[in-house]
Structure formats: C-alpha cells, structure tokens
Design an enzyme around this catalytic site. Structure first.
Site, mmCIF file in Angstrom:
data_model
loop_
_atom_site.group_PDB
_atom_site.id
_atom_site.type_symbol
_atom_site.label_atom_id
_atom_site.label_comp_id
_atom_site.label_asym_id
_atom_site.label_seq_id
_atom_site.Cartn_x
_atom_site.Cartn_y
_atom_site.Cartn_z
ATOM 1 N N GLY A 153 0.823 -1.190 0.000
ATOM 2 C CA GLY A 153 0.000 0.000 0.000
ATOM 3 C C GLY A 153 0.863 1.248 0.000
ATOM 4 N N CYS A 154 0.251 2.376 -0.305
ATOM 5 C CA CYS A 154 1.017 3.608 -0.441
ATOM 6 C C CYS A 154 1.571 4.079 0.902
ATOM 7 C CB CYS A 154 0.170 4.690 -1.111
ATOM 8 S SG CYS A 154 -1.471 4.921 -0.402
#
EC number: 1.2.1.38
Lengths: 346, 346, 346, 346
Positions: A148-149
């Site tokens: 995920g970011c």
C-alpha cells in the site's frame, strides 16, 4: 520482450502502469482488460492517451492470459484481485497484485477489510513487494503483493531504524498525508474539488486498513513481541504525493548525523532511496512522477524522539512504479529498468 | 553521442531540459553553466535532482564550449542570450535560444522588449523553431530561436486555418491562460502562492511581447498585408499548462467536421499534434509533462466564428521539449527521439 | 423582521444564502426546505454549519409558506423552480428564483434547456434581477429571476459600452472562466479533484445556456436588431471566482481613460461595482466572498478592440449575494444591507 | 465607539484585522500605520480594498496615538513589536501584540527568537491571549500577547485533556499543517506558487519558535514538572487553514465518547469552540474565514493513545480574529461581537 496484461484497466493504478510500461525496454503491454468497460477505447475516458490507444479493452479470459501473457498486473479493487490471482497459482505467469488482498494474514484481512480472505495456499506463495527490503523473497516468487502507499513510505523510513535498534518498537506515531489521487478515480464528496481544495481532511482515523499492514512487516524485523503503530491519514489538496511524518522514541543516545549515516548505509544498494542531509527534509514534490522515496531525519534531543519524514509519489513508488520495480527484480533485470527518469519539477 | 551544454542552468527552462535530456539516447549533457551560481551544486537549489548531480555548475567560457560541445541550449533571460548566441555564429555549434532575443525583427524587438536588438547577421542566420511548421528551415540552420509559450499554442492552432483561407486575417482574438511556472522561478507578488492561488489574474493586457511574435509568423502565411491579433494573458492557479482559446471570423461556410479534417490532414506527419474529435476540447492536463499540443475546434454558426482551443505544457512543448524536438530535426533524428513519453495523468 | 425560506436547501446556492442571511439585519431565515433530505440536519452534510443548525430541513408545503413566510429563495435545479414559483403568483410572497427557469423566452428556454418552459403568465410577472441595470423593474416585481453567473459578469461589463455606442453589437467574444463550485455540489468527473486540479477545461462550447441569456438582455439595450455573442466557458482549478474576458469591436475612436470614466459614471450609484484604474485589471480573488463586481478595460488601438475584464464571486454576486441585493431593492432597503463586508483576502 | 489603530498595516495580519474590524459595531479603525509604506494608499497593494480605503497610511507617532486612540493592534514583525508595546505601558491604550515578542520568558525568547527580549516590566503586565483559557487574566490586562497560530490550535486541543489528567504530560506529539498564508506576505522560495503547489513541505523541524510557546502554557496546567512536546510543521498547498493532529499517551482507560463529553463540558461557555461527534473530525475548510476552532478526538485503544485533531483559520482564530475576541473580552463585550459570521464554504 515479455508480454504484459493489466486487469482493471480504468483506475489510476492502471493508467500509471500504462504510462510507465510505455517506456520499459523489455515489456510490451499486450492487453488492457476491463470487466466493466471492455469493448471501449480507453482514450474515450482518458483523452491524454489519444493516439496511444489502438485497440479496445478486453474481457477477462484466464486461460487465454495463461497462454499468451507473461506478466499480469492486477489493478482491480480489493476483493476481486484474490480470485484472479488464485487462477495463476499453477501457471508460470508473474502476477503483481496492487490491491490489498494479499497483504495481510487471513484473520487480519477479515477484520480490517471485512471481506473473505484469500486462500492460505495463495498467501503462502505470495511475497510482499517492498522491493528494497524483501528482494530476496521477491526474486523467488511468482506472485507479489504490492505494498500500500502509506506502508511503502512508512516501512522504508522505519525498518532501518528498528533493525538497528535505534527506536523503540512501541510508541511509534505515523502522520500520513496523501494527495487526492490516493482516493481513486471514483467521484464522491471525498474527491470533489470544491470539498477538498483549500482543505486538510483527516479520514479513517484508527481504522485505516494500512495499520495492520505496517505492523505486520515491521514486526518481522524485531525479535520480541509484535509492533503496534498509531496511524492517521489526511487528504491534502494536491493530486499526487504522499508523506509520512513519523515519531518514534529513541532507544539510545544518537545524533542526527549518525542516523543519516545509518540510512545511507542501509540503502547503499537501493537506487530509488535518497537520504536528505542533516537539516533538510523531503517535500512530496521532490519525487513527483518518479519512483524515488526520499527520507529525512531529525533527532529531537529535547524529547528523545526520532522524527522521520518519508516522501513518495503515491501512484509511482506507492503503486505502479514499485510494481514494475518488482517485475524487474523477479526477472533479474536492473531494478531501475524503465524507471530511471527524473521527477517532474516544478 | 553529442555533447550538450545548458547556459543559464537554474531557471525552470534549464531544469526541464535536464529532465528531458536525461532520457535522450543521443545527447549527453556535459555542462551546466550558470554565471550567478557557478561552483554550486544544482541539487542544493533543486533537491529533486539529488543523486543526479555530480559536478558543480560552471562558468561560461565561450572558447571552451566551441571546442568541447556540440549543442548549446540558451536558457538565459532576454538580453543576455543574443550576446552568447553571436559568439557561436562562426562555429559548428548547434545553438537553441529559449529566450525571446532572436524571435522578432530588430525594430519590433526594440519596441516590445525595450532592449537593444541582436545583430542583423545573427537574425538572418536564425531559424524560428516552431518545429511542425518550419522544419525545412530548421534542418538547415545552426541557430534556432525557440518559440515563446503562447506563440507555440497560438500558431499551431491558427496557421492551418489561415493557410487554408478558413479564417479572416483580421479580428483574431487569443485568450491565453498559463500556469504560474510561466512566470519563472523568481519570487514576486505575481508568483506568491497566497496571491495567485484561488485566483485568475489578467496581466500585460495589450503589451505582451508575444503579440508581435504571433503576428510576425502568422503574417508569413498570408499573402497580402500583415496580420494583427488581440492577445490577453491570464495567470491560472496551476503550475504547468497553457491554453489559448482563439476566436476568428470565418471566411467561408464550413462545418466543424471539415475543420477537424483539415487539421488532421495538415498535421498528418506531426507526431506531437493531436486533434480532438468533434464536440471534444483539450484540457491542459491532457498534455502535462509531455511534448504534445492538443487542438480542438468548433464552428459557431450563430456568430460565424471559428473557436479553436489549443493546449500545451508550457515547459515542454512551450520551451524545453520543443528545443529538443528542434535539435532532433537539425540532426536528422526522428523528432520524437527522447520525447516519446506519455503525459503524466492525473 | 421578514421571514425567509430557502427551497432546495442542500446545494451551494442555498449554503451561501444561509451564510449571507445570517448577518442580514432585517431577514430571519425561518425554514430550510429540501425535498430529498427533509428530516435531516443540514450540518450532517455541512459540518461547517455545526452549532448553527437547530432544526431539521422540512418538506415543501406551499400553502404553509404562503401563510408564514415573506420571502422565498428558490435554489432548486432548473425545471423544478418554475412550478414552485407559479404557486406564489397570486400571493404576496417575494420570490427569487436562482435557477435558469425564468430567464429566457419560452422558445429560447425550450431550445437551450430542452425542458418545457414556464407559463407566459409567470414570465410576464418576472423581473430579471441584474440589480444595477434593472432596479426600477425589480422594485415593482414580486418574482425575480436571478441572473446566471456568467451573464452577471458579462452584462455588467458590456451593457454600459453598448448603451453608449462605444462598441459594436456584432463580434462580441466572451471568454468565461469559472471556479469548480460553479459546477455545483454533485460529484462527477467534472468536479473530481484529480481531474480538475492543475487543469483548465473548456466545456459546453457553443452550447452553454447562458448564451441566450446574455443575448436577450444585451438586445434590450440596442435599438436595431438582436445582439449575438460568442461565449466559451472554462473550468479553472479554484473553488470560487468567475471572470469574463471580453472583446468587442470599437464603434468609435476612444481612449482607455474615457472608457473608464464612462464606466465610473454609469455605475456612480452602484455600491458593488468597482472600476479599476487605467492599466489595472481585476483578479477574481479581489472579490472572493463578497458581492463586488470589479471591472477593468483596455482600448487596443492596434486592433481597434475594447478588452473588458469583469470579475465576481460566482456564489455571491453570481448567485446568493445578488439574490439578497434584489430582496433589498424590492423592500426599499439600502442595496448593501447585509452585504457590506469586505472580500476575504488572501 | 472606540478608536483603533493598526501598526504594521501591510501584512496579512493587518489585512485580516481590517476585514474583521469593518463589521465590528463598537470599534472604528481610525488609523493604519506603516513605517515602510506611509503616505501610500493601501489599495494600491491590495486592490480588494478598493473603495474602502480613503486615506493614506500614516507614520508612527506614539504620543499622538496615546492621545487619540483607544486600541492598538501590533501587526509588526517580531523584534519591532516589543519596543512599541513598551511605549503604551503607562497609558490607557489597550494593546494587542500579534507578534511573538511577548509570548515567552526572556531566556526562552532569546534562545528561540535570537533577539533581545522585552523588558520584564512589560512581560509582567502582559496577559497571554488564548481567550477561552485565560479570559480572567485578559479581562484585567491592558497588554495582550496574542497567541501564535500553531499554539492556538494545539493548546485548545491539549489543555482540557491535561487539566483533567486524561493524557500524560510526556510524549505529546504535535503534527502541524498550515496553509501558505502562514508564511506571510513576503515573496520567497517558500511562498512561490510553483514550489509550494502540489506539495507538502516540512519546515523548521525541531526548531520552530512555537515549541516553547506551547510548552510554557501547557506547563501552567500541570502541577509537577514542565511539559515537553514534539512539534513538526508542514506547509500545505492551500492559502488559509491550520490543523494540529496530536498524539498523547493516555493516563487512564477512557472511551472516545467520554473524551468528547469532557471537551464539550470544558468549552460549554465558549462560543467559538465546536466539538465534533464521535467518528467525525474537523477539516480546515469547516472554519475558513471564521473564528471557530473545531476539535475532534479518537481514543486508540490498540496503542493507548489519544488522537486529537484541531482546526482553525490561521488568519482568524490564529491571528486577527482572536485579537478582536480578546479586545471584546477586555471591554466587557460579548466575545462574539463582530465575529459571529459563518465560515465561507465551499
């Protein structure tokens, strides 16, 4: 020349994959697959791709993919990806899942995503694609769960400090700030210009599904018990860019200069990690459009805290760029292949 | 591999040249020259270039350049460029001037720039670098005057219509809209965030130095008298992007579809011009970070006007990108060399 | 104290009416009516109204309104407003319609809105609420059609010049630029932050329903035939603010200074019109949050065109502010009542 | 009607004071004083004030002020204010200093501002103008040190929790986010649009002069030793708005609902503090243009931390609005006088 397909072709993850793959020397993007818009031309939705697009988006046919394609990027929503990824388990396809489906243990996934988890068989064969840290596992895997970011920015900043026992594993605070593209392509109050412009909006406080992801991979780096972090996330009025400002109690008396040296040493072989010198901190704009993660640090002697600032482009290092970086590693190519461009500035 | 130098290395034009040259296969950027900051490392001002920069900026030594360098980009302010360009007149250096110094006749330059003009000898040897239109002259020139940002968007939209006698040469209105990077790197009220954000600001109405530039090169395409245009320019709260919305009286009864066909035909061989289909118009974001110029048109039968909308990235097609496109043409390379990347979207 | 109701309580027009009415000394906002959200508290959608809201939104009951309310603001979409307005025809209610329902002739409405028009009886009793120009009619009317945002800015700039025969009635070009709040509260690609930020987007070229509105009220100011204008509209990456840059052929030889004097004279009695001095032009930010319309002008002798720049806050002078200004005039109050605050700057 | 003067009339603090005082019923702004621009008309710099400004800015004459004026707002830079404030010590003038000159102890001021501190006599007579918390002292003071923007948001969120022993006095992290107007009116790289737009920029990490200010006034609320906080500050690409996201270790087991009740109880009498209900958090846009401070809270049981989110408009509650609120309290007027308008939204 390897043949790639993108499944879930109309979201921002896919669009960025298309941009980046277009200049990759060893990958040809052969298919763009969209269940909801197959038959349509992608440049009808995205006119910036005019003249690039020559064939309509296609339906998903697993068997055809297995026969014709070498690399599959799953840019589908959570819940959908795990079903598709499972179909490739016994094939030779290299599959990168950009969703959150394969990032957590079954029990955590169920709790935080409130969906049925992927099969254990699939999870076991999946490597977590934080390239700089897990590249040995990535080299041997066929299925990658792309981070995920927020976890990408947070883990790259925290892992070297935890591994070197610089910071405590308890009391870590992560203040996340992301551009609106992180909320995806769908229109809602959360992505409405008039609502989000000239505004800072906290969201999902205490409930963000990136919390267990960060904790899981941090915990793999300390012997004892499991790491717990506090994460808040904020929408910032910009399109791209993500920053984690992190606070962690120091385990030892250390100077900022030594912390910076430790980072430099840790990431010596990593082309995409740039450590700021003492007194300087990264801005998100320093990495826009690029696969860099820039890190700055400050030892606050007054409060005995280490402050870490970590910046990425959420659509590149936080999604499509890291996916390609993983493919590079999996295929034995230089990790920079097709990704060695400078940030777009200003 | 040709060796290039950038003179005036710290403005936005230079910074964009550095980004683009970095992925050019036939050009090596050998020197960055800055009279005001020589001896400094460029990444001290621009941390997004961290790890890219390995040597300090240098002083200007004309003779050394002539001996060592093949291509010079002048990214210096108006007034400075013409002196440097003159030094290369008898050399084999290919020189691209990004300033306005070589774009106008002596008398117009004096009137609109209020500076002493370049020598006639220099002006005579200079080709105007609107690549799509003047490539035959560009191929034979060693000195190129790279077009201004508004003239690039305006001329690419207007010239095909004037050449084909679709529009009158009188009564052309150009409403220009540019991102703030067009105002350069210097700090002033005009570039202050709090002043320019959430704002549209008209500036230089009736006095913009791009007016005579547009008129000069339009006039070359109609036999009779000289063309006069009305240009207004507006600062838009965005960093990159430039649009000219243009209004011109129709000379003949024609449909939008035919106008669009004419554009497509005119730019058939031009890789960077994309014509929107009927009912669609370009947004500046469709070209961000790329060398494209997107054009849309609408025949307003009610008022007998042609409305043209033309969008570029002011720093790419409006400056550094077109400069490299010109170098490509001068050297017989494909005009797309080093420029064939997709726009950054969103 | 007059009692007011807003019908259509959840759009931006209503929200701005609430803000402005809150400091109006003679009006009490007694009811907020929403057909889609009655029973809900408005601050659930709009937390900036927390502590302000004390009662839920209500259903529409025409008879109850006629009995209890003095002033009704219709902030409903086009198509809905005309039905409600008709119900007040024989009552003493002062009704201001902020939609486009009552602005055009039946035939023009049908053509441009593609809906069934209001009854002739209703249209005949309606005054057009461009306060500065039509105040005599407004004083005597009970039903007001509040002008559109682009027409407000365009007409205030053009009418004095047409009336004084400074410009021709043919060949007028209006280049409109509006903040995203002009596209309303609904979420769509057009209002998505990632799509609209760092972008200029032309829309509805040649088809905007404000074209016939501008033409209708301009035509009332020239004897001969009907006026035709060309209008383009552009979305600008800002929330509030609207500018019309206008170009019109001069009828006579005149200097900028004289044009400015004419404007000053024309608007001598108008509290909300501010004329910029020679060489200066309004920015949209100069009027943010206020009911001002700022106007600048330049005579382009080279091309014999008058360039006019007119700036408003689309939600204030372009909607809610002008609605209240009209109510003030209808009730014989000073037009500034409740509206005499300075712009919010920066 | 009291007569007021603003000294330092050209910065954003002064401009916001002018906007707010314009609708204050008991204060007349009699003089705007600027040492650098006296003799000039303020609307030459700020055209949004056109028609408002009738007399030029004046030179500073202390004696004249003492004779003619009741209230002085010091909107001068740090270092200048303390000299002027000292001149009013023996007068009856009510003086509000918006700079940092009178906020710290002499030794802290010297260390963090690196300037000579104000005299002890002056510091002793000065009350700290965090209105909600210190109003008893404010009522009795003639000289007020108006709080900094970050301290206002931070203290209003932290003090009720510290006073009620909900959180520990050690380990408090404050992640500050401010719009660019917080960096003032001067043009620099830090305020350049192209640099700051589409960007999050950390600055002054560990060295911000608001750190000792927050610590000083927090320490006054716990018996034992002095409180230490970690503060980071970030420039956000928006003009107005400031948020502090705060993290503090819980001293006791408590639920979010109870924390919210405690806040509501603590601020029961405070018109400008709005507490969000469980699960909701303030956005900066919810308070734009208004004097509100909105607060949300979440008990993170997983990590035993209290997360507090506090949002203000940095130019209103963080500067000019709070200054007027203090004047209201000093004069026995309702604290809302002249400040009771709703936020500007969207």
């Amino acid at each position: 020349m390897k043949k790639a397909a993108i499944i879930g072709g109309t979201g921002y993850g896919a669009i960025e994959l298309i941009r980046l793959l277009d200049s990759h020397p060893y990958i040809e993007l052969a298919k763009i697959i969209s269940q909801s818009q197959h038959g349509e031309l992608l440049d009808e939705t995205y006119p910036h791709l005019a003249t690039y697009v020559t064939q309509p988006m296609q339906e998903l046919h697993i068997q055809q993919l297995i026969e014709e394609i070498d690399i599959v990027f799953l840019a589908t929503p959570a819940g959908v990806a795990k079903e598709i990824a499972a179909s490739f388990l016994d094939s030779s396809i290299q599959c990168i899942d950009l969703s959150g489906d394969l990032r957590l243990s079954s029990s955590d996934y169920e709790m935080w995503y409130q969906k049925k988890p992927a099969s254990e068989a699939l999870l076991e064969k999946t490597a977590y694609g934080l390239t700089e840290v897990f590249q040995e596992k990535i080299k041997q895997a066929n299925i990658i769960s792309n981070p995920g970011c927020f976890p990408t920015a947070a883990l790259l900043g925290l892992i070297p400090m935890l591994e070197n026992n610089i910071i405590e594993s308890k009391g870590i605070m992560i203040d996340g700030k992301t551009g609106i593209s992180g909320a995806g392509k769908n229109s809602s109050a959360k992505t409405h210009f008039s609502t989000t412009n000239e505004n800072v909006t906290p969201y999902k406080i205490g409930t963000h599904q990136h919390i267990p992801e960060i904790e899981k991979y941090l915990s793999q780096h300390v012997e004892e018990s499991s790491v717990r972090v506090t994460l808040t996330t904020h929408l910032i009025p910009m399109t791209r860019g993500l920053m984690c400002t992190m606070y962690a109690p120091l385990q030892q008396d250390i100077d900022t200069a030594d912390v910076i040296d430790l980072y430099k040493h840790y990431y010596e072989q990593s082309s995409f990690i740039r450590i700021r010198k003492q007194g300087e901190y990264p801005s998100t704009k320093d990495v826009t459009g690029s696969n860099y993660c820039d890190i700055g640090a400050y030892v606050d002697k007054r409060t005995n805290q280490l402050i870490i600032s970590s910046a990425i482009d959420n659509l590149v290092k936080g999604a499509a760029g890291q996916a390609i970086q993983n493919i590079n590693v999996m295929n034995g190519w230089d990790e920079k292949t097709g990704l060695s461009f400078l940030p777009v500035y200003p």
